[in-house]
Write an enzyme that holds these catalytic residues in place. Structure first.
Site, PDB file in Angstrom:
ATOM      1  NE  ARG A 261       1.245   0.329  -7.698  1.00 11.11           N
ATOM      2  CZ  ARG A 261       0.032   0.115  -7.205  1.00 11.11           C
ATOM      3  NH1 ARG A 261      -0.216   0.383  -5.938  1.00 11.11           N
ATOM      4  NH2 ARG A 261      -0.940  -0.347  -7.967  1.00 11.11           N
ATOM      5  NE  ARG A 276       2.804   2.276   1.691  1.00 10.73           N
ATOM      6  CZ  ARG A 276       1.601   2.653   1.235  1.00 10.73           C
ATOM      7  NH1 ARG A 276       1.443   2.911  -0.040  1.00 10.73           N
ATOM      8  NH2 ARG A 276       0.579   2.766   2.060  1.00 10.73           N
ATOM      9  CD  GLU A 348      -5.799  -0.106  -1.035  1.00 11.20           C
ATOM     10  OE1 GLU A 348      -5.692  -0.405  -2.236  1.00 11.20           O
ATOM     11  OE2 GLU A 348      -5.363   0.956  -0.552  1.00 11.20           O
ATOM     12  CB  SER A 351      -8.255  -0.329  -4.741  1.00 10.77           C
ATOM     13  OG  SER A 351      -8.905   0.912  -4.925  1.00 10.77           O
ATOM     14  NE  ARG A 391      -0.684  -3.542   0.507  1.00  7.44           N
ATOM     15  CZ  ARG A 391      -0.985  -2.279   0.772  1.00  7.44           C
ATOM     16  NH1 ARG A 391      -2.176  -1.959   1.224  1.00  7.44           N
ATOM     17  NH2 ARG A 391      -0.095  -1.321   0.569  1.00  7.44           N
TER      18      ARG A 391
END
Length: 427
Positions: A261, A276, A348, A351, A391
């Site tokens: 990403r 991230r 988070e 999801s 994560r």
């Protein structure tokens, strides 16, 4: 993609659903374009029908020796043929405008999704686990990591910001987490392991609602392929264009892949550490099912992701996202947020979303409700992280740290670590 027929039948309900997502009303514009498109289609069909009738009549007139009538019919057919390219072009143009507009609009939220503007309006559904007590001030993973093999400097040297280089037991622990997740999701939860491409075409990205909206958040290659932002794209698009004959049981797929990403929309967020990254790994969960099964499948998928956190004994909370915080293609989403004692915050880690038939319409993926029947219906698709590997590594580091900077390996990961049960900082 939205159902155009439903918009025609109830434009007020469509605009009300958009309003919940913070979007402007669009039904009137859609219906105006749709009306023009259908009018052109009608003219095209009438022209084609008349051309066929006139062509048949030419032969009849010539057979009767009526050359004057035959010539007039030939002239009419020639004029119809001359006019049709412009009509066909206009039909394509209007049809394209309808499709582009529909593709730009977010999915309608489910009725039980709370209204809200951002993550501050999300609703906590449940919590699990007890936060560990430390007799020292726990550190963030970015402070623990360098002495344990999490090398940010080399990652930046090789590729720039938001890249890392894992070494030794840190790299092995990262791999162990991914293997444990895959073994659990396949062996215990019934998902079929896949090894899909991480490069995909425009159709796969469009079908899974990543294009056109999220083009800037993705990496594109010089030969016009896309690096997947998640293997949701590859797994879900694997059934694109299919008519599935039997769907009494959901199709459940999982994959451990690299993901990429550009984080164009996250400037300044989490620039420090491993949270991230431009390149990261996930174990993805995807389900393709009948509409009547999707709500239960969503709960099941989320529970499968929760099971990983429970097995690792990582405290977390389950959040129901509000309309303003849901992803573009989702109609309902649960976020799992793991407790990070070094940050003193929940972050988070998964999801899980039910997209309903939103992606299926973009991909034209259907099933037959009755065996051998001709009628087809759009499937429902769901996706979730089971979990984000990096994560999870961060959560293990912060929750299992010792005062001396070591990190204890969770029990369920020890079989994957070749005898290593603790990561010790370098001298």
């Amino acid at each position: 993609m939205h159902d155009l027929r439903q918009i025609r039948e109830n434009p007020e309900a469509f605009d009300a659903a958009l309003a919940k997502r913070g979007a402007e009303p669009e039904a009137a514009k859609i219906l105006s374009l749709d009306e023009q498109h259908r009018a052109i289609l009608t003219r095209l069909q009438e022209a084609q029908s008349r051309r066929n009738e006139a062509s048949k009549a030419i032969g009849q007139a010539m057979g009767q020796g009526d050359t004057e009538k035959a010539d007039a019919l030939k002239a009419e057919v020639a004029q119809i043929k001359a006019d049709m390219p412009a009509l066909e072009e206009r039909e394509r143009e209007l049809g394209g405008q309808v499709k582009v507009l529909l593709a730009s609009l977010p999915n309608a939220p489910a009725e039980n999704v709370p209204s809200g503007n951002d993550d501050g309006d999300n609703v906590e559904v449940s919590t699990w686990g007890e936060k560990r007590g430390f007799n020292f001030t726990p550190k963030e993973h970015a402070d623990l990591g360098p002495a344990l093999g999490m090398d940010f400097e080399t990652g930046a040297k090789l590729a720039g910001a938001r890249f890392s280089f894992l070494r030794g037991d840190m790299a092995r622990l990262h791999r162990a987490i991914a293997l444990f997740m895959l073994d659990t999701q396949t062996g215990e939860n019934g998902y079929t392991e896949c090894n899909p491409p991480v490069l995909v075409n425009d159709a796969a990205m469009f079908g899974t609602d990543k294009l056109p909206k999220f083009a800037d958040d993705s990496f594109r290659t010089t030969d016009d392929r896309w690096l997947i932002p998640t293997s949701e794209v590859s797994l879900t698009a694997s059934v694109a264009g299919d008519i599935i004959a039997e769907l009494a049981q959901p199709i459940r797929l999982t994959a451990h892949t690299l993901c990429f990403r550009s984080e164009a929309g996250a400037a300044g967020k989490d620039t420090r550490g491993f949270i991230r990254q431009h390149q990261f790994e996930k174990v993805e969960l995807v389900s393709i099912c009948r509409p009547q099964d999707s709500e239960a499948e969503h709960e099941r998928m989320t529970a499968c992701a929760e099971g990983i956190l429970k097995a690792l004994d990582l405290p977390y909370r389950k959040m129901l996202l509000c309309t303003g915080d849901m992803g573009f293609g989702a109609r309902k989403t649960y976020d799992l947020e793991v407790w990070l004692p070094g940050q003193g915050a929940y972050r988070e880690i998964s999801s899980c979303s039910n997209t309903g038939d939103f992606q299926a319409r973009r991909m034209n993926t259907r099933y037959r409700p009755e065996a051998g029947g001709k009628k087809t219906q759009f499937v429902h698709t769901l996706n979730g992280s089971g979990l984000a590997v990096g994560r999870t590594l961060v959560a293990v580091m912060e929750n299992y740290q010792r005062e001396d900077g070591a990190v204890v390996v969770p029990d369920v990961l020890k079989p994957y670590m070749g005898g290593v049960d603790i990561l010790l900082p370098a001298a």
